[in-house]
Write a protein that holds these residues in place. Structure first.
Motif, PDB file in Angstrom:
ATOM      1  N   ARG A  22       0.809  -1.022   0.081  1.00 20.04           N
ATOM      2  CA  ARG A  22      -0.126   0.136  -0.070  1.00 20.04           C
ATOM      3  C   ARG A  22       0.784   1.156   0.037  1.00 20.04           C
ATOM      4  NH1 ARG A  22      -3.002   1.071   5.014  1.00 20.04           N
ATOM      5  NH2 ARG A  22      -2.967   3.277   5.108  1.00 20.04           N
ATOM      6  N   LEU A  24       1.665   4.785   0.794  1.00 17.75           N
ATOM      7  CA  LEU A  24       1.145   5.980   1.568  1.00 17.75           C
ATOM      8  C   LEU A  24       1.677   7.410   1.206  1.00 17.75           C
ATOM      9  CD1 LEU A  24       2.100   4.219   5.098  1.00 17.75           C
ATOM     10  CD2 LEU A  24       0.144   4.073   3.730  1.00 17.75           C
ATOM     11  N   GLU A  25       2.857   7.633   0.551  1.00 14.52           N
ATOM     12  CA  GLU A  25       3.514   8.857   0.169  1.00 14.52           C
ATOM     13  C   GLU A  25       4.165   8.683  -1.210  1.00 14.52           C
ATOM     14  OE1 GLU A  25       2.881  11.892   1.776  1.00 14.52           O
ATOM     15  OE2 GLU A  25       2.055  11.195   3.871  1.00 14.52           O
ATOM     16  N   ALA A  39       5.597   3.222   1.933  1.00 17.79           N
ATOM     17  CA  ALA A  39       4.621   2.236   1.605  1.00 17.79           C
ATOM     18  C   ALA A  39       4.566   1.309   2.834  1.00 17.79           C
ATOM     19  CB  ALA A  39       5.041   1.234   0.315  1.00 17.79           C
ATOM     20  N   LEU A  40       3.433   0.653   2.906  1.00 17.81           N
ATOM     21  CA  LEU A  40       3.263  -0.390   3.968  1.00 17.81           C
ATOM     22  C   LEU A  40       3.390  -1.852   3.052  1.00 17.81           C
ATOM     23  CD1 LEU A  40       0.538   0.828   6.133  1.00 17.81           C
ATOM     24  CD2 LEU A  40       2.797   0.171   6.995  1.00 17.81           C
ATOM     25  N   LEU A  45       6.677  -0.641   7.576  1.00 11.64           N
ATOM     26  CA  LEU A  45       6.629   0.471   6.886  1.00 11.64           C
ATOM     27  C   LEU A  45       8.067   0.502   6.069  1.00 11.64           C
ATOM     28  CD1 LEU A  45       5.568   3.511   6.848  1.00 11.64           C
ATOM     29  CD2 LEU A  45       6.794   4.132   8.753  1.00 11.64           C
ATOM     30  N   LYS A  84       3.853  11.195  12.005  1.00  7.85           N
ATOM     31  CA  LYS A  84       2.490  10.289  11.736  1.00  7.85           C
ATOM     32  C   LYS A  84       2.201   9.678  12.903  1.00  7.85           C
ATOM     33  CE  LYS A  84       2.715  11.852   7.405  1.00  7.85           C
ATOM     34  NZ  LYS A  84       1.579  12.520   6.800  1.00  7.85           N
ATOM     35  N   LEU A  86       1.067   6.242  12.738  1.00  4.99           N
ATOM     36  CA  LEU A  86       0.970   5.133  11.973  1.00  4.99           C
ATOM     37  C   LEU A  86       1.183   3.678  12.713  1.00  4.99           C
ATOM     38  CD1 LEU A  86       2.981   5.961   8.849  1.00  4.99           C
ATOM     39  CD2 LEU A  86       0.603   5.964   8.872  1.00  4.99           C
TER      40      LEU A  86
END
Length: 117
Positions: A22, A24-25, A39-40, A45, A84, A86
Motif C-alpha cells: 500500500r 502511503l506517500e 509504503a506498507l 513501513l 505520523k 501509523l
C-alpha cells in the motif's frame, strides 16, 4: 525531477502495488531530504528509493544510493515517523532499481545508523 525519474517512480509504485503493498506517500519532502515512496508491506513501513537508469554501467542504479543519500533518507524517514500516527511492526529501507529490461526490488538495501531512527 526529470521525466525519466517521474516515470521510474510511477513504474515502481505500480510494481510494488502489484505485490500487495500500500503506497502511503509519493515524493515525501522534509528539510533534510526527500523519499520517493513510502509504503506498507504488510505491517512493515518501507521507505523506498527509486533509481531508474538507461543502462547498468558504473555500478547500475544501486550504486547511486550513496552513504550520504542513505543518511538523508534515514533522517527524512525519522521526521516522517515522528510526524505520523501509523501502526507498523518494523521499518525497512528498500531500493527499486529500474533498467529498460527489468525492475528489481532490493529489500533491506541499507540500514541507517542507530542514532537516526
Amino acid at each position: 525531477m526529470n521525466t525519466q525519474g517521474r516515470a521510474g517512480e510511477e513504474q515502481a509504485a505500480r510494481f510494488l502495488t502489484a505485490r500487495g503493498w500500500r503506497i502511503l506517500e509519493k515524493n515525501y519532502a522534509a528539510p533534510c531530504g526527500e523519499i520517493d515512496l513510502i509504503a506498507l508491506d504488510g505491517k512493515t513501513l518501507v521507505f523506498v528509493e527509486v533509481k531508474a537508469r538507461a543502462y547498468s554501467a558504473f555500478g547500475g542504479p544501486l550504486a547511486a544510493v550513496t552513504p550520504a543519500k542513505q543518511r538523508r533518507i534515514a533522517q527524512t524517514a525519522a521526521l516522517y515517523v515522528a510526524g505520523k500516527r501509523l501502526k507498523f511492526d518494523s521499518i525497512r529501507f528498500d531500493v527499486v532499481c529500474i533498467l529498460p529490461d527489468k525492475t528489481e526490488l532490493i529489500s533491506h538495501a541499507f540500514t541507517p545508523p542507530r542514532t537516526t531512527l
